[in-house]
Design a protein around this motif. Structure first.
Motif, mmCIF file in Angstrom:
data_model
loop_
_atom_site.group_PDB
_atom_site.id
_atom_site.type_symbol
_atom_site.label_atom_id
_atom_site.label_comp_id
_atom_site.label_asym_id
_atom_site.label_seq_id
_atom_site.Cartn_x
_atom_site.Cartn_y
_atom_site.Cartn_z
ATOM 1 N N ILE A 20 33.394 29.799 40.668
ATOM 2 C CA ILE A 20 32.742 31.110 40.741
ATOM 3 C C ILE A 20 33.768 32.214 40.532
ATOM 4 C CG2 ILE A 20 31.482 32.669 42.299
ATOM 5 C CD1 ILE A 20 30.399 29.957 43.583
ATOM 6 N N ALA A 21 33.404 33.207 39.724
ATOM 7 C CA ALA A 21 34.310 34.328 39.434
ATOM 8 C C ALA A 21 34.412 35.235 40.650
ATOM 9 C CB ALA A 21 33.794 35.119 38.233
ATOM 10 N N VAL A 22 35.599 35.311 41.240
ATOM 11 C CA VAL A 22 35.774 36.017 42.514
ATOM 12 C C VAL A 22 36.873 37.071 42.410
ATOM 13 C CG1 VAL A 22 36.274 35.774 44.972
ATOM 14 C CG2 VAL A 22 35.124 33.935 43.764
ATOM 15 N N THR A 23 36.589 38.253 42.977
ATOM 16 C CA THR A 23 37.609 39.274 43.207
ATOM 17 C C THR A 23 37.842 39.336 44.708
ATOM 18 O OG1 THR A 23 36.943 40.584 41.290
ATOM 19 C CG2 THR A 23 38.223 41.713 42.988
ATOM 20 N N ALA A 24 39.082 39.112 45.126
ATOM 21 C CA ALA A 24 39.439 39.134 46.543
ATOM 22 C C ALA A 24 40.055 40.482 46.879
ATOM 23 C CB ALA A 24 40.413 38.006 46.864
ATOM 24 N N CYS A 25 39.441 41.196 47.822
ATOM 25 C CA CYS A 25 39.849 42.567 48.138
ATOM 26 C C CYS A 25 40.414 42.664 49.554
ATOM 27 C CB CYS A 25 38.652 43.514 48.018
ATOM 28 S SG CYS A 25 37.709 43.350 46.494
ATOM 29 N N ASP A 26 41.511 43.374 49.697
ATOM 30 C CA ASP A 26 42.103 43.549 51.025
ATOM 31 C C ASP A 26 42.970 44.796 51.023
ATOM 32 O OD1 ASP A 26 42.527 41.353 53.536
ATOM 33 O OD2 ASP A 26 43.967 43.006 53.439
ATOM 34 N N LYS A 27 42.957 45.540 52.134
ATOM 35 C CA LYS A 27 43.753 46.766 52.210
ATOM 36 C C LYS A 27 45.240 46.483 52.383
ATOM 37 C CE LYS A 27 42.733 47.410 57.139
ATOM 38 N NZ LYS A 27 42.093 48.326 58.105
ATOM 39 N N ARG A 28 45.590 45.233 52.691
ATOM 40 C CA ARG A 28 46.997 44.871 52.782
ATOM 41 C C ARG A 28 47.610 44.735 51.394
ATOM 42 N NH1 ARG A 28 46.673 39.556 56.261
ATOM 43 N NH2 ARG A 28 44.777 39.359 54.980
ATOM 44 N N LEU A 29 48.931 44.786 51.345
ATOM 45 C CA LEU A 29 49.650 44.632 50.087
ATOM 46 C C LEU A 29 49.961 43.159 49.832
ATOM 47 C CD1 LEU A 29 52.126 47.632 50.456
ATOM 48 C CD2 LEU A 29 49.952 47.565 49.202
ATOM 49 N N ARG A 30 50.342 42.870 48.596
ATOM 50 C CA ARG A 30 50.608 41.475 48.216
ATOM 51 C C ARG A 30 51.666 40.839 49.112
ATOM 52 N NH1 ARG A 30 49.628 38.792 43.313
ATOM 53 N NH2 ARG A 30 50.702 36.791 43.239
ATOM 54 N N ALA A 31 52.698 41.601 49.441
ATOM 55 C CA ALA A 31 53.774 41.064 50.274
ATOM 56 C C ALA A 31 53.254 40.646 51.647
ATOM 57 C CB ALA A 31 54.883 42.099 50.426
ATOM 58 N N ASP A 32 52.226 41.327 52.135
ATOM 59 C CA ASP A 32 51.669 41.005 53.450
ATOM 60 C C ASP A 32 50.892 39.682 53.425
ATOM 61 O OD1 ASP A 32 52.590 43.448 54.538
ATOM 62 O OD2 ASP A 32 50.852 44.492 53.704
ATOM 63 N N LEU A 33 50.358 39.325 52.265
ATOM 64 C CA LEU A 33 49.576 38.089 52.142
ATOM 65 C C LEU A 33 50.456 36.863 51.928
ATOM 66 C CD1 LEU A 33 46.668 39.366 49.862
ATOM 67 C CD2 LEU A 33 46.596 38.959 52.328
ATOM 68 N N GLY A 34 51.684 37.082 51.464
ATOM 69 C CA GLY A 34 52.607 35.976 51.261
ATOM 70 C C GLY A 34 52.116 34.965 50.234
ATOM 71 N N LYS A 35 52.257 33.678 50.549
ATOM 72 C CA LYS A 35 51.908 32.610 49.615
ATOM 73 C C LYS A 35 50.409 32.534 49.339
ATOM 74 C CE LYS A 35 55.864 29.679 50.804
ATOM 75 N NZ LYS A 35 56.305 28.357 51.337
ATOM 76 N N LEU A 36 49.598 33.095 50.242
ATOM 77 C CA LEU A 36 48.154 33.052 50.049
ATOM 78 C C LEU A 36 47.735 33.798 48.784
ATOM 79 C CD1 LEU A 36 45.338 32.283 51.017
ATOM 80 C CD2 LEU A 36 45.365 34.303 52.493
ATOM 81 N N ALA A 37 48.442 34.891 48.477
ATOM 82 C CA ALA A 37 48.135 35.644 47.258
ATOM 83 C C ALA A 37 48.344 34.778 46.023
ATOM 84 C CB ALA A 37 49.005 36.899 47.186
#
Length: 231
Positions: free
Chosen positions: A36-53
């Motif tokens: 499924i085509a998904v856009t994942a949205c979060d107010k945190r920055l990429r660095a905050d998500l770590g490996k999950l990004a």
């Protein structure tokens, strides 16, 4: 409807998931695994998500991060984070533009194959839910805990059996309802008035087809029980 039938229905739609947190991360993985085509949205920055990004992008997700994470969304289906109230202006704006707004837990209610017991109120939900779950386990039942305790339930739907019991300590659902301790500790008068009104009780009684609704309203020092029996 089964979980797979629901997921198949999303394959020709675009989806956005708001919030990459505890409940939505398994949801994102589930959607991506089903193409499924998904856009994942979060107010945190990429660095905050770590490996999950990196994991989400490698799985095919588009990331929309930072302070503008809600800007320009035009997906067909929007999954909101549990912490974002349905009345949030951003959510209402997306719905007004034609998006279908839902959540991981709401979809779970649609596809859950077994009995649901919902516990809600201002405080005491976790304790009440835990006590009920122990009663059910002692009776030999398989119990699944959802809401802000336990684990996100949607990815486990296929493991559940008809005779299992689902305990949810956040939302109102079709099934058994338990409402406890409506207080003004959070200074949210709108919520207090909603859950303290006879109209709210009528809506719960008729809309949710509850077998039992038990209400202890601490704020107004009154207790109400409604019973509905059906074949």
């Amino acid at each position: 409807m089964t979980l797979q039938e629901y997921l198949n229905g999303l394959k020709n739609k675009t989806v956005a998931v708001i919030g990459i947190g505890v409940s939505n991360t398994p949801l994102l993985r589930l959607l991506l695994q089903n193409g499924i085509a998904v856009t994942a949205c979060d107010k945190r920055l990429r660095a905050d998500l770590g490996k999950l990004a990196d994991e989400l992008e490698q799985g095919g997700a588009k990331l929309q991060l930072g302070s503008d994470y809600l800007e320009g969304l035009d997906q067909d289906v929007i999954f909101r984070t549990p912490g974002m109230h349905p009345g949030n202006p951003a959510i209402q704006g997306l719905a007004a533009k034609g998006a279908y707004v839902t959540s991981e837990m709401e979809v779970f209610f649609e596809v859950c194959p077994c009995n649901l017991i919902a516990v809600t109120g201002s405080d005491g939900k976790t304790t009440t839910t835990t006590i009920i779950s122990e009663f059910l386990k002692a009776d030999g039942k398989t119990v699944w805990l959802g809401g802000n305790i336990g684990t996100p339930l949607l990815p486990h739907t296929d493991e559940m059996k008809k005779d299992d019991e689902i305990l949810n300590n956040e939302n109102l659902v079709d099934g058994s309802q338990i409402m406890i301790n409506i207080t003004d500790e959070n200074n949210n008068q709108e919520v207090i008035e909603l859950f303290s009104s006879s109209e709210m009780l009528k809506r719960m009684y008729y809309t949710y087809a509850a077998r039992t609704i038990v209400v202890w309203n601490k704020l107004y020092k009154r207790s109400i029980s409604l019973y509905k029996t059906y074949m």
